[in-house]
Design an enzyme around this catalytic site. Structure first.
Site, PDB file in Angstrom:
ATOM      1  N   GLY A  89      -0.745  -8.688  -0.317  1.00  0.00           N
ATOM      2  CA  GLY A  89       0.593  -8.118  -0.409  1.00  0.00           C
ATOM      3  C   GLY A  89       1.104  -8.082  -1.841  1.00  0.00           C
ATOM      4  O   GLY A  89       0.332  -7.934  -2.774  1.00  0.00           O
ATOM      5  N   LEU A  90       2.408  -8.227  -1.982  1.00  0.00           N
ATOM      6  CA  LEU A  90       3.074  -8.169  -3.283  1.00  0.00           C
ATOM      7  C   LEU A  90       2.725  -6.901  -4.042  1.00  0.00           C
ATOM      8  O   LEU A  90       2.395  -6.935  -5.216  1.00  0.00           O
ATOM      9  CB  LEU A  90       2.723  -9.400  -4.130  1.00  0.00           C
ATOM     10  CG  LEU A  90       3.336 -10.719  -3.674  1.00  0.00           C
ATOM     11  CD1 LEU A  90       2.897 -11.834  -4.594  1.00  0.00           C
ATOM     12  CD2 LEU A  90       4.853 -10.638  -3.661  1.00  0.00           C
ATOM     13  N   CYS A  91       2.737  -5.796  -3.317  1.00  0.00           N
ATOM     14  CA  CYS A  91       2.496  -4.545  -4.035  1.00  0.00           C
ATOM     15  C   CYS A  91       3.526  -3.504  -3.600  1.00  0.00           C
ATOM     16  O   CYS A  91       3.200  -2.357  -3.345  1.00  0.00           O
ATOM     17  CB  CYS A  91       1.074  -4.053  -3.838  1.00  0.00           C
ATOM     18  SG  CYS A  91       0.492  -4.162  -2.159  1.00  0.00           S
ATOM     19  N   GLY A  92       4.773  -3.927  -3.494  1.00  0.00           N
ATOM     20  CA  GLY A  92       5.854  -2.996  -3.218  1.00  0.00           C
ATOM     21  C   GLY A  92       5.695  -2.313  -1.878  1.00  0.00           C
ATOM     22  O   GLY A  92       5.306  -2.924  -0.894  1.00  0.00           O
TER      23      GLY A  92
END
Lengths: 298, 141
Positions: A89-92
């Site tokens: 994750g952590l990709c907008g």
């Protein structure tokens, strides 16, 4: 009024978050460059494959009935959706957009009474889709290209898809992925893989191109055999291209997301520092007043 | 009329080589194809084997391909290969290691395993690669 110690702790914690996000941004930028290079160096193959497919498909198709992969098996009851997302994750909005598009397609197909199967590549889409469409998911591939995305990963997926098609488990296959446009913009793309649409439409254009070249090809062995060799390979190439595009998009999206996060953390630190300084001054002032009024009282 | 052709070899991962050649010999599915300038337009499948790129009547490059297809149009010869290895600068150790790994992997999968054909193919490729390397080093020495 917040006390000084609490403020100091918060500032510290935001600062370390900022350090993490900016490091992640750097890493994503480096990976993006590599992924972009890889996507670019894969382009010649798929371009030439396309060209070859066009010159083959222009000869075959209507007159010979054509192989199933090219013209379909005449039905459109069961749809297979190949969803390409990221493992992490952590990709907008990267995975959100993919899932949204898949949901839209599922709703559309559901309305027209089609059956749906889903094949997930990447953990994130699977996790989200499993909540509402668990029954549709038939398979999922994970941890692809952790180090380096290779063609054999793509051909593994392709073989799987082809086997399903041979066993008549679906009629139409669509692949949904993020197409890389630039580091800050990715376009969710749905592309039909089986049957290979589009070649028929481009037939006229290709015939023209043929006439320009003055080339009518000889085929060895037969046209049909080459086509039946090339079509499955073309599926693998298309999947490989989608995987590469998606990888580049993922890093692009993460880079942008982390850049924003770093900037937001910076703003937050400024705000907190301001509050901290104000509070500190207020404390000093009130201490002074206490001392002075204490001295006056004597 | 040109007396050379533009030869290109691409794999899914990258454009391996792009060069001019006076003749290219390709292991076609139904026998070797010697492609000279002004060859008729042809599309053919390729079997596992070695492509020889000739320039000025000597072999300039030998390239192992695992299979694929070739397209020839107007002095442009494009090979789409699944995998390609330059035999001139191939590393003998890594190739024998690959062969060993392939053998071992095949032994470990059971006969009913659905992915078995893949391991068989890998072993076949590794063997073909080794043969190709041996015969090329013999002919050059």
């Amino acid at each position: 009024m917040p006390n000084l110690k609490d403020l100091r702790i918060r500032i510290e914690s935001v600062k370390s978050t900022q350090k993490i996000t900016s490091a992640m941004k750097m890493v994503a930028a480096a990976k993006l460059r590599r992924a972009q290079e890889q996507a670019e160096s894969a382009r010649p193959y798929s371009d030439r494959m396309d060209r070859m497919m066009v010159s083959l498909a222009s000869g075959i198709g209507e007159n010979l009935g054509g192989p199933k992969l090219l013209v379909g098996n005449g039905k459109s009851n069961i749809h297979l959706i190949v969803v390409i997302s990221s493992d992490r994750g952590l990709c907008g909005g990267f995975n959100t957009y993919i899932v949204r598009e898949v949901r839209r397609q599922i709703d559309l197909l559901d309305e027209s009474g089609k059956k749906i199967k889903i094949l997930c590549v990447g953990r994130k889409a699977r996790d989200v889709l499993r909540r509402s469409y668990a029954a549709y998911i038939i398979e999922s591939f994970e941890d692809l290209g952790r180090q380096h995305l290779s063609y054999s990963d793509a051909s593994e997926i392709a073989n799987h898809v082809l086997k399903l098609f041979e066993n008549d488990e679906f009629d139409i296959c669509t692949i949904v992925y993020n197409r890389f446009q630039s580091a800050i913009s990715q376009v969710v793309t749905a592309q039909q893989l089986i049957p290979l649409r589009g070649y028929k439409n481009s037939t006229e254009a290709s015939v023209e191109a043929h006439n320009v070249n003055g080339a009518v090809h000889e085929f060895e062995p037969s046209e049909k055999e080459i086509l039946s060799d090339l079509l499955p390979r073309n599926i693998a190439v298309q999947i490989f291209r989608a995987l590469l595009e998606s990888a580049a998009s993922e890093h692009g999206a993460r880079m942008t997301a982390m850049d924003n996060a770093t900037r937001n953390a910076g703003e937050m630190i400024d705000d907190l520092t301001l509050t901290y300084n104000r509070t500190r001054q207020a404390v000093i002032t009130s201490e002074l007043i206490e001392i002075i009024s204490g001295a006056e009282a004597l | 009329m040109l007396d050379t052709i533009e030869f290109e070899l691409v794999t899914p991962e990258k454009l391996m080589i792009s060069m001019t050649a006076s003749m290219v010999v390709i292991p076609g599915a139904e026998g070797d194809l010697g492609i000279l300038p002004s060859h008729t337009p042809i599309i053919s499948s390729i079997r596992t084997g070695v492509i020889d790129v000739h320039n000025e009547s000597k072999i300039e490059r030998k390239i192992f391909v695992s299979g694929g297809s070739v397209e020839m149009i107007v002095d442009h010869c494009t090979v789409l290969a699944d995998e390609a290895i330059f035999l001139d600068d191939a590393d003998q150790n890594s190739i024998s290691q690959r062969l060993l790994a392939a053998r071992k992997a095949l032994e470990e999968v059971s006969a009913e395993d659905p992915s078995r054909p893949r391991f068989e193919k890998e072993l076949f490729l590794a063997e073909a690669l080794k043969d190709a390397l041996e015969s090329s080093s013999k002919s050059s020495s």
